[in-house]
Write a protein that holds these residues in place. Structure first.
Motif, PDB file in Angstrom:
ATOM      1  N   GLU A 103      80.009   7.052   7.575  1.00 59.57           N
ATOM      2  CA  GLU A 103      80.035   8.494   7.350  1.00 59.57           C
ATOM      3  C   GLU A 103      78.614   9.034   7.148  1.00 59.57           C
ATOM      4  OE1 GLU A 103      81.183  12.397   6.849  1.00 59.57           O
ATOM      5  OE2 GLU A 103      82.259  10.713   7.721  1.00 59.57           O
ATOM      6  N   VAL A 104      77.813   8.310   6.385  1.00 60.68           N
ATOM      7  CA  VAL A 104      76.420   8.702   6.151  1.00 60.68           C
ATOM      8  C   VAL A 104      75.660   8.750   7.481  1.00 60.68           C
ATOM      9  CG1 VAL A 104      74.246   7.784   5.224  1.00 60.68           C
ATOM     10  CG2 VAL A 104      76.237   7.992   3.754  1.00 60.68           C
ATOM     11  N   GLY A 105      75.843   7.746   8.304  1.00 63.48           N
ATOM     12  CA  GLY A 105      75.198   7.725   9.616  1.00 63.48           C
ATOM     13  C   GLY A 105      75.642   8.884  10.487  1.00 63.48           C
ATOM     14  N   ARG A 107      76.719  11.838   9.509  1.00 58.51           N
ATOM     15  CA  ARG A 107      76.111  13.083   9.023  1.00 58.51           C
ATOM     16  C   ARG A 107      74.636  13.177   9.387  1.00 58.51           C
ATOM     17  NH1 ARG A 107      79.298  12.456   3.906  1.00 58.51           N
ATOM     18  NH2 ARG A 107      77.409  11.628   2.984  1.00 58.51           N
ATOM     19  N   ALA A 108      73.950  12.039   9.440  1.00 58.70           N
ATOM     20  CA  ALA A 108      72.524  12.033   9.789  1.00 58.70           C
ATOM     21  C   ALA A 108      72.306  12.077  11.303  1.00 58.70           C
ATOM     22  CB  ALA A 108      71.844  10.797   9.206  1.00 58.70           C
ATOM     23  N   GLY A 109      73.371  11.875  12.075  1.00 61.81           N
ATOM     24  CA  GLY A 109      73.249  11.883  13.523  1.00 61.81           C
ATOM     25  C   GLY A 109      72.792  10.556  14.099  1.00 61.81           C
ATOM     26  N   ILE A 110      73.006   9.475  13.347  1.00 64.87           N
ATOM     27  CA  ILE A 110      72.607   8.134  13.782  1.00 64.87           C
ATOM     28  C   ILE A 110      73.794   7.195  13.597  1.00 64.87           C
ATOM     29  CG2 ILE A 110      71.080   6.180  13.353  1.00 64.87           C
ATOM     30  CD1 ILE A 110      69.031   8.143  12.240  1.00 64.87           C
ATOM     31  N   ILE A 111      74.143   6.455  14.623  1.00 62.74           N
ATOM     32  CA  ILE A 111      75.232   5.478  14.530  1.00 62.74           C
ATOM     33  C   ILE A 111      74.716   4.225  13.826  1.00 62.74           C
ATOM     34  CG2 ILE A 111      76.748   3.951  15.851  1.00 62.74           C
ATOM     35  CD1 ILE A 111      76.638   6.123  18.088  1.00 62.74           C
ATOM     36  N   ILE A 112      75.415   3.780  12.812  1.00 59.98           N
ATOM     37  CA  ILE A 112      75.074   2.505  12.167  1.00 59.98           C
ATOM     38  C   ILE A 112      75.878   1.434  12.893  1.00 59.98           C
ATOM     39  CG2 ILE A 112      75.132   1.151  10.049  1.00 59.98           C
ATOM     40  CD1 ILE A 112      74.670   3.749   8.513  1.00 59.98           C
ATOM     41  N   ALA A 113      75.209   0.715  13.771  1.00 63.01           N
ATOM     42  CA  ALA A 113      75.868  -0.251  14.637  1.00 63.01           C
ATOM     43  C   ALA A 113      76.341  -1.484  13.877  1.00 63.01           C
ATOM     44  CB  ALA A 113      74.931  -0.664  15.770  1.00 63.01           C
ATOM     45  N   GLU A 114      75.536  -1.924  12.905  1.00 61.45           N
ATOM     46  CA  GLU A 114      75.923  -3.099  12.124  1.00 61.45           C
ATOM     47  C   GLU A 114      75.165  -3.099  10.811  1.00 61.45           C
ATOM     48  OE1 GLU A 114      74.697  -6.901  13.745  1.00 61.45           O
ATOM     49  OE2 GLU A 114      72.936  -5.981  14.654  1.00 61.45           O
ATOM     50  N   HIS A 115      75.704  -3.830   9.853  1.00 66.84           N
ATOM     51  CA  HIS A 115      75.052  -4.025   8.556  1.00 66.84           C
ATOM     52  C   HIS A 115      75.102  -5.514   8.265  1.00 66.84           C
ATOM     53  CE1 HIS A 115      75.302  -3.847   3.920  1.00 66.84           C
ATOM     54  NE2 HIS A 115      74.051  -3.944   4.309  1.00 66.84           N
ATOM     55  N   VAL A 116      73.939  -6.132   8.264  1.00 66.12           N
ATOM     56  CA  VAL A 116      73.833  -7.576   8.047  1.00 66.12           C
ATOM     57  C   VAL A 116      73.366  -7.811   6.617  1.00 66.12           C
ATOM     58  CG1 VAL A 116      72.638  -9.681   8.755  1.00 66.12           C
ATOM     59  CG2 VAL A 116      73.254  -7.957  10.459  1.00 66.12           C
ATOM     60  N   ILE A 117      74.070  -8.696   5.923  1.00 63.03           N
ATOM     61  CA  ILE A 117      73.689  -9.082   4.556  1.00 63.03           C
ATOM     62  C   ILE A 117      72.938 -10.403   4.670  1.00 63.03           C
ATOM     63  CG2 ILE A 117      74.530  -9.708   2.278  1.00 63.03           C
ATOM     64  CD1 ILE A 117      75.744  -7.101   2.606  1.00 63.03           C
ATOM     65  N   PHE A 118      71.727 -10.442   4.139  1.00 62.78           N
ATOM     66  CA  PHE A 118      70.912 -11.646   4.204  1.00 62.78           C
ATOM     67  C   PHE A 118      70.317 -11.910   2.829  1.00 62.78           C
ATOM     68  CE2 PHE A 118      66.785 -13.722   4.739  1.00 62.78           C
ATOM     69  CZ  PHE A 118      67.173 -14.861   5.405  1.00 62.78           C
TER      70      PHE A 118
END
Length: 121
Positions: A103-105, A107-118
Motif C-alpha cells: 500500500e505504501v508503494g 501511494r508513492a507510485g512505486i511497486i515494491i516487487a519483493e522484500h528480502v530479509i537478510f
C-alpha cells in the motif's frame, strides 16, 4: 543515533543511474555515490528519517518507508519498482509491515516487487 527520545533511521537506495544524470551536480555533499554492479552504474541514494521517539514498530517503519519512497520518486521520476532488503528485526518482519508495504508503494507510485530479509552472521 540521537538523543534519548529521538531516533534517526537511514535508508540507502540503489537506483540505476540514468544516462543524463550528473552525480557531481546533484545533492552536493549529501553522500550520493555510484557503484558498479554487473557493468551497470547504480546511484547510492541515502535518505534520513528523524523520529521524535525511539519506537521501532510497524507504523514507524511504514511511515519512514513511505516518506523515503515519495522523496525517491520525486528525484527519480523514471523509477517504477524496487526490491527491499532489511534485517530480521520484528518491525520489518511482522505481518502488518509486509501487508502495508505494498500500500505504501502504491501511494508513492512505486511497486515494491519483493522484500528480502537478510540477517548477517
Amino acid at each position: 543515533i540521537g538523543q534519548a527520545g529521538t531516533s534517526i533511521h537511514i535508508l540507502y537506495f540503489l537506483v540505476k543511474k540514468p544516462d543524463d544524470f550528473s552525480v557531481s551536480a546533484a545533492r552536493d555533499g549529501d553522500g550520493l555515490g555510484v557503484v558498479v554492479i554487473a557493468d551497470k552504474d547504480f546511484l547510492v541514494v541515502p535518505h534520513r528519517v528523524m523520529c521524535d521517539d525511539n519506537k521501532q514498530n510497524y507504523f514507524h517503519t511504514l511511515a519512514g518507508l513511505e516518506m523515503s519512497l515519495t522523496n525517491l520518486k520525486r528525484e527519480f521520476t523514471h523509477l517504477e519498482r524496487v526490491s527491499l532488503l532489511s534485517d530480521g528485526a520484528a518491525n520489518y518482519d511482522c505481518t502488518a509491515t509486509k501487508i502495508g508495504m505494498h500500500e505504501v508503494g502504491r501511494r508513492a507510485g512505486i511497486i515494491i516487487a519483493e522484500h528480502v530479509i537478510f540477517e548477517a552472521g
